[in-house]
Every structure is written in C-alpha cells, then in structure tokens.
Scaffold this active site. Structure first.
Site, short mmCIF file in Angstrom:
data_model
loop_
_atom_site.label_atom_id
_atom_site.label_comp_id
_atom_site.label_asym_id
_atom_site.label_seq_id
_atom_site.Cartn_x
_atom_site.Cartn_y
_atom_site.Cartn_z
CB SER A 1 -0.90 0.01 1.24
OG SER A 1 -1.48 1.29 1.46
CE1 TYR B 1 -3.35 -1.61 5.63
CE2 TYR B 1 -2.61 0.60 5.03
CZ TYR B 1 -3.15 -0.63 4.67
OH TYR B 1 -3.48 -0.87 3.36
#
Length: 319
Positions: A161, A187
């Site tokens: 990501s 994350y």
C-alpha cells in the site's frame, strides 16, 4: 541506491483487471487468491478464472466465499472455482491450508488484509495487522513453496500500500509493547513488511523459477476502510484528497503482475497503477516506493524474524 530500468506497460490507473489479462491464456494454471470474498479480491479471482485459471478463494468466511464462487462460475463459465477456509491471523489455520494443498501452484495473490484496526492481539500475542497482513501471508507462501517450485515459473503477488511510506518496520517493537499503539503506523509497517517480503522471497526463490513482487492497488472503497474515521473519509472524498478506483481497477495491478509476459523473470519490485513505481521523493507527492521498503538488509532481517515467530507459534501449538 541505483534505480534499475523500470518496467512499463500500456496500462494505467484506469485500466481494469479484465483489460490487463485480455488475450492471456491461463488454461492449466492454478491460482490462490486470499481475501477473495469481497472487494478487489473478488475481481482478481474473477479475472484469473475468466482467463482460464483454476482459482481457489482462500477466505475466512466460506459462506460468503461460496456466493462469490458461484457468481464467478456463472459469469465466466469456469467450473474450476473453489473455496477453502483460511484465517491469516491464526497460524493453525494457515498450516492446515498449506497441508491440504495438493499439486502445483502457479499463482499466489496475497490479497487479504486488515487496515487501521483497534489494538488487537492474535492468539500468539502478535499485533493483529502485522500478524494478518505479513506473518499470515509469509507462513502461507513459505508453506506453499514446494507447490510453487513444482509449478515452474510461478508468480507470487504481495499486496502492499502507499501507506508503507508512513513507517519502516520497527524491529525493536513490532507489536507495540513499549510504544503507544497507533493503528495507522501499525498498518503502515505491515505494508512495508509486504514489500520487504517480495524483495527477500524473490532473492531466495528466483532459482526455483518463482518471481515475487509487491503491488499497491490504489485507493478503493471496500470493507478494508471500515475501521477508518468515516467522517474524515467522507471529507477526503468530497475534497478530492483521494481518487478512488473501482474494484475492477483496483485488481488490475495484481492481475497484471500475476500474468503479464512483460514481467517474465522480473521480481523483488514494487508496482502501482500497472507500472513499476518510481522511488518516492521525501516531501514530494504521496506516491512511489520508499527506500526502506526495498532495503535488502531489512528484508533479510524481517525474513529471519518471521521464521522465528512462526516456529515459536508452532512450538506453542504442539506442546
């Protein structure tokens, strides 16, 4: 670091999974897509099945997986769409999946993930996002290594990501034991780990004909955003801070990296918008790949940490 010649394709951020796989025949090839019961996982599986691959949807919710599989069968005409249980946060579940797999595996798409979840620990005591996004997929890929090697020219796709720009892996406190838990940083470091996995896995496995790359699918409105501040998300949509892709567009980079002849033998790299990403320039636009996500020393260190954790988990479960 010296930047190698970047891989470019005719496709871009608006391309769909169906477009990038058009004309590619995957008949006789077998694929596993994790998290294929929703979002871009569904479209990744659909594109691979539509091109002739036998596809297994590896999912936590097998009831939802069965519904997706039936829809893919109906819309592609493929009879070879299967569903198997897999909970990436549970090392026992991962081990059961790899033990049950029989025969070669040509494509593995590590698609599933959790994002910005509240502080949660797995049965092993690991922080949930790192445990699911990285360690679960690491155990899955290493457990399936014999099947990947048997396939010849197998490909592994690790979904990272743009969030990886926010944090390297904090090897001194991966699980937020001594530092305050921050769901976004947790994350971000898990997504850096996904990219580093691709670097080291390709280095180790290229000799077996296995190529491993990381991809950033882009911003997509899906179940992945359920833990985000919905008011903040709505504001970002309204002011254009994020340009969201459709699920079909979000799946395109994964499908391209998994199937394109242009990537034959190419590995250890990071792709976004259907092309290899340029190096991120600190202070510049939020795009590209950070040096810390391609660092071979960090990748090797993470590999050993991951091996040690999975071995310890197995010991605990077999005592």
């Amino acid at each position: 670091m010296t930047e190698p010649t970047l891989v470019t394709t005719p496709f871009n951020a608006r391309s769909t999974a169906a477009e990038v796989v058009a004309g590619i025949d995957l008949t006789g090839r077998r694929a596993v897509v994790t998290g294929a019961a929703s979002g871009i996982g569904v479209e990744t599986a659909r594109a691979l099945a539509g091109a002739g691959a036998e596809v297994t949807l590896a999912v936590r919710n097998t009831e939802a997986g069965d519904e997706v599989a039936e829809d893919i069968r109906a819309k592609t005409g493929s009879k070879e769409v299967h569903v198997a249980p897999l909970d990436l946060a549970d090392q026992g579940s991962v081990e059961a999946f790899t033990a049950a797999w029989d025969g070669p595996l040509h494509i593995l798409v590590n698609n599933a993930g959790v994002m910005m979840s509240p502080e949660t620990r797995t049965p092993d005591g690991w922080e949930l996002q790192f445990a699911t996004n990285h360690l679960g997929h690491f155990a899955l890929a290493t457990g399936l290594l014999p099947a990947l090697a048997a396939a010849g020219r197998a490909r592994v796709v690790a979904l990272s990501s743009v969030g990886h720009l926010g944090s390297a892996v904090d090897f001194d406190d991966i699980d937020f034991v001594t530092r305050p838990y921050d769901p976004e940083i947790a994350y971000d470091q898990s997504k850096t780990a996904n990219a580093l996995f691709a670097v080291e896995a390709h280095r180790r496995w290229a000799g077996d004909g296995i190529t491993v790359n990381a991809v950033h699918p882009g911003a997509i409105l899906s179940n992945l955003t359920r833990h985000m501040d919905q008011e903040q998300l709505a504001g970002a949509i309204a002011n254009g801070s994020y340009v969201f892709k459709t699920p079909e567009q979000g799946a395109a980079t994964s499908v391209l990296v998994a199937t394109s002849p242009r990537l034959e033998g190419v590995g250890g790299r990071y792709f976004e918008d259907c092309n290899e990403a340029r190096r991120h320039v600190p202070g510049g636009p939020r795009e590209g790949v950070a040096d810390h996500a391609l660092d071979p020393d960090a990748a090797a260190r993470l590999w050993q940490v991951s091996l040690d954790r999975i071995a310890e988990s197995k010991r605990r479960r077999t005592v």
